[in-house]
Motif scaffolding. Structure first.
Motif, PDB file in Angstrom:
ATOM      1  N   UNK A   7      40.549  37.734  30.353  1.00 21.57           N
ATOM      2  CA  UNK A   7      40.581  38.303  29.192  1.00 21.57           C
ATOM      3  C   UNK A   7      40.054  39.767  29.326  1.00 21.57           C
ATOM      4  N   UNK A   8      38.830  39.706  29.993  1.00 23.06           N
ATOM      5  CA  UNK A   8      38.233  41.227  30.228  1.00 23.06           C
ATOM      6  C   UNK A   8      39.026  41.816  31.499  1.00 23.06           C
ATOM      7  N   UNK A   9      39.491  41.141  32.414  1.00 24.73           N
ATOM      8  CA  UNK A   9      40.215  42.012  33.442  1.00 24.73           C
ATOM      9  C   UNK A   9      41.750  42.782  32.545  1.00 24.73           C
ATOM     10  N   UNK A  10      41.963  41.917  31.693  1.00 20.30           N
ATOM     11  CA  UNK A  10      43.331  42.459  31.120  1.00 20.30           C
ATOM     12  C   UNK A  10      42.919  43.716  30.522  1.00 20.30           C
ATOM     13  N   UNK A  11      41.710  43.883  29.750  1.00 15.90           N
ATOM     14  CA  UNK A  11      41.486  45.162  29.221  1.00 15.90           C
ATOM     15  C   UNK A  11      40.965  46.113  30.222  1.00 15.90           C
ATOM     16  N   UNK A  12      40.038  45.782  31.107  1.00 21.90           N
ATOM     17  CA  UNK A  12      39.539  46.932  32.012  1.00 21.90           C
ATOM     18  C   UNK A  12      39.599  46.611  33.562  1.00 21.90           C
ATOM     19  N   UNK A  13      40.746  46.162  33.785  1.00 17.60           N
ATOM     20  CA  UNK A  13      40.969  45.540  35.101  1.00 17.60           C
ATOM     21  C   UNK A  13      40.712  46.953  36.174  1.00 17.60           C
ATOM     22  N   UNK A  14      40.874  47.952  35.712  1.00 14.91           N
ATOM     23  CA  UNK A  14      40.473  49.128  36.592  1.00 14.91           C
ATOM     24  C   UNK A  14      39.198  49.355  37.088  1.00 14.91           C
ATOM     25  N   UNK A  15      38.294  48.551  36.295  1.00 19.04           N
ATOM     26  CA  UNK A  15      36.786  48.633  36.935  1.00 19.04           C
ATOM     27  C   UNK A  15      36.528  47.494  37.198  1.00 19.04           C
ATOM     28  N   UNK A  16      37.101  46.697  38.556  1.00 13.97           N
ATOM     29  CA  UNK A  16      36.763  45.542  38.973  1.00 13.97           C
ATOM     30  C   UNK A  16      35.505  45.071  38.962  1.00 13.97           C
ATOM     31  N   UNK A  17      34.253  45.749  38.958  1.00  7.77           N
ATOM     32  CA  UNK A  17      32.978  45.241  38.915  1.00  7.77           C
ATOM     33  C   UNK A  17      32.864  44.528  37.716  1.00  7.77           C
ATOM     34  N   UNK A  18      33.284  45.071  36.565  1.00  9.65           N
ATOM     35  CA  UNK A  18      33.033  44.399  35.282  1.00  9.65           C
ATOM     36  C   UNK A  18      33.616  42.894  35.155  1.00  9.65           C
ATOM     37  N   UNK A  19      34.942  42.598  35.436  1.00 12.03           N
ATOM     38  CA  UNK A  19      35.363  41.422  35.438  1.00 12.03           C
ATOM     39  C   UNK A  19      34.998  40.464  36.536  1.00 12.03           C
ATOM     40  N   UNK A  20      34.781  41.105  37.592  1.00 12.76           N
ATOM     41  CA  UNK A  20      34.215  40.363  38.976  1.00 12.76           C
ATOM     42  C   UNK A  20      32.589  39.667  38.437  1.00 12.76           C
ATOM     43  N   UNK A  21      31.918  40.676  37.938  1.00 14.99           N
ATOM     44  CA  UNK A  21      30.380  40.061  37.799  1.00 14.99           C
ATOM     45  C   UNK A  21      30.777  38.946  36.515  1.00 14.99           C
ATOM     46  N   UNK A  22      31.658  39.366  35.743  1.00 20.14           N
ATOM     47  CA  UNK A  22      31.744  38.135  34.509  1.00 20.14           C
ATOM     48  C   UNK A  22      32.326  36.866  35.286  1.00 20.14           C
ATOM     49  N   UNK A  23      33.313  36.909  36.293  1.00 23.49           N
ATOM     50  CA  UNK A  23      33.907  35.384  36.841  1.00 23.49           C
ATOM     51  C   UNK A  23      32.843  35.053  37.586  1.00 23.49           C
ATOM     52  N   UNK A  24      31.895  35.644  38.328  1.00 19.09           N
ATOM     53  CA  UNK A  24      30.815  35.147  39.150  1.00 19.09           C
ATOM     54  C   UNK A  24      29.661  34.656  38.205  1.00 19.09           C
ATOM     55  N   UNK A  25      29.542  35.145  37.265  1.00 21.58           N
ATOM     56  CA  UNK A  25      28.431  34.691  36.317  1.00 21.58           C
ATOM     57  C   UNK A  25      28.674  33.269  35.582  1.00 21.58           C
ATOM     58  N   UNK A  26      30.037  32.962  35.762  1.00 20.51           N
ATOM     59  CA  UNK A  26      30.259  31.671  34.995  1.00 20.51           C
ATOM     60  C   UNK A  26      30.278  30.768  35.934  1.00 20.51           C
ATOM     61  N   UNK A  27      30.625  31.167  37.466  1.00 21.34           N
ATOM     62  CA  UNK A  27      30.318  30.256  38.411  1.00 21.34           C
ATOM     63  C   UNK A  27      28.912  30.008  38.624  1.00 21.34           C
TER      64      UNK A  27
END
Length: 421
Positions: free
Chosen positions: A277-297
């Protein structure tokens, strides 16, 4: 002049700043549309479509809607032979293409716009273009190219007294320096970016780069300082620009996990949307959704839910590979390898961690490489290969020492070296 004035007000409210208001922007654009049609002003219609692209990006309209507005605006600008307006549209089509994971098209749009900015001589917009190019390079794991683009953007911003551009460009450079293991350069760039951002109220710096700086400190063993910065970034996001809130939230959770506080990390992540969902909103800043995904892992790993780690990382690996977001690959494979090792699947862990190591080496990410080698040496000991394990531990020592030697502050240096145990 009236539609020009209305349009200028719409642009202020359609872009990423403290005055952003999508509802007001749309109302002004409707007013401008009525005026433009009455006057037969096709130039104004081009600018209206461009502004609708900006609103669509920040108001979370579909990626196709963003692309449609941008490409309609671009076609009209080409027909009317408006090179400057064409460059503005191409610059912002980057949002639409990159946000939809079309990174190649995003880079092509920037390259065309960059030629126009150089020809007409607009240093602030050229700097903005280069900063976005740096983000594209970073997403692809091209850290040296990101640093080069950022450096030119910094130079242009300094020469034109463009403090916003200066702050943004330093922030992007800082994260690339960190990946390369250039700790001193990373800290200097990010600290300066935050200082400049505070001076002019730069949204990106105050809500994002400040959190990135906190992450660097956390990875050096200074989690308390890192959390303080991440919390400041969270507060700024809530006050200035909630769209970027996931940036600091994800980093806050990751810092809590570095500090061993699983309960607090879980509580923080409970307030954050899923990474897709974060990537859908701000996919052009990959560190945001990337950090979010890594945080869950990382949370699942800390809770010893190894099966969930594997599922999450397989999904993220497929997503990152398909879209060319290669900077995530070493961390994704490292997490999966740790989970496999935790399940007693030693040979599978070794194979996955070897891939993680290769990915980090290929990208030149010393930041990712040394933790991977630590885990891989443990696996080698379990596999009955103490000689290989010792070689890897020596490599870890050499990497960390080289990174620490860039730090002039003795306390920082010792904090980082203490991570070796």
């Amino acid at each position: 002049m009236e539609p020009a004035g209305v349009l200028a007000g719409a642009t202020i409210r359609a872009t990423a700043n403290a005055a952003h208001d999508a509802t007001q922007a749309k109302a002004l654009l409707q007013q401008a549309q009525t005026l433009a049609q009455a006057l037969g002003d096709r130039v104004a219609e081009t600018k209206i479509l461009w502004n609708l692209l900006l609103v669509a990006v920040l108001d979370n309209e579909s990626h196709q809607a963003r692309i449609d507005y941008g490409e309609r605006a671009l076609a009209l600008a080409r027909e009317l032979d408006l090179p400057e307006q064409r460059a503005f549209i191409l610059n912002d089509l980057w949002y639409a293409y990159a946000g939809g994971s079309q990174w190649a098209r995003a880079s092509e749009a920037l390259a065309e716009a960059r030629g126009i900015w150089r020809t007409i001589g607009n240093p602030p917009m050229l700097a903005e273009n280069l900063m976005r190019a740096a983000i594209s390079h970073f997403a692809a794991g091209e850290y040296e190219r990101a640093i080069v683009s950022s450096a030119e953007a910094v130079q242009l911003s300094q020469a034109s007294n463009n403090i916003d551009g200066y702050a943004n460009s330093l922030g992007m450079a800082g994260r690339a320096y960190f990946e390369c293991g250039r700790l001193g350069d990373a800290l200097a760039a990010m600290e300066r970016a935050v200082e400049l951002g505070e001076r002019v109220g730069n949204v990106t710096t105050l809500t994002g780069v400040r959190a990135d700086l906190g992450w660097v400190y956390g990875c050096m063993g200074m989690t308390r300082k890192g959390l303080a910065l991440a919390h400041l970034a969270q507060t700024a996001a809530q006050q200035l620009f909630p769209l970027t809130a996931a940036w600091s939230t994800a980093i806050t959770a990751r810092l809590h996990l570095l500090d061993g506080n699983v309960t607090e990390a879980e509580a923080v992540l409970g307030r954050m949307a899923p990474y897709r969902e974060i990537r859908e909103r701000v996919g052009f800043i990959p560190t945001i959704w990337g950090d979010a995904a890594l945080a869950w892992g990382e949370l699942a790993l800390a809770k010893r839910d190894d099966a969930r780690v594997i599922v999450l990382m397989d999904d993220l690996y497929a997503s990152a590979s398909e879209t060319g977001v290669r900077f995530l690959l070493p961390d994704v494979l490292h997490l999966k390898g740790q989970a496999l090792y935790g399940r007693g699947q030693t040979d599978e862990a070794y194979a996955t961690l070897t891939r993680a190591r290769a990915a980090a080496e290929e990208l030149g990410s010393r930041r990712a490489l040394w933790p991977i080698l630590v885990t891989l040496s443990d696996v080698e000991m379990r596999r009955g290969h103490p000689g290989e394990a010792r070689i890897m531990r020596q490599q870890v020592h050499n990497i960390v020492l080289a990174m620490a030697n860039q730090l002039s502050d003795l306390a920082m240096r010792n904090s980082f070296l203490n991570l070796l145990g």
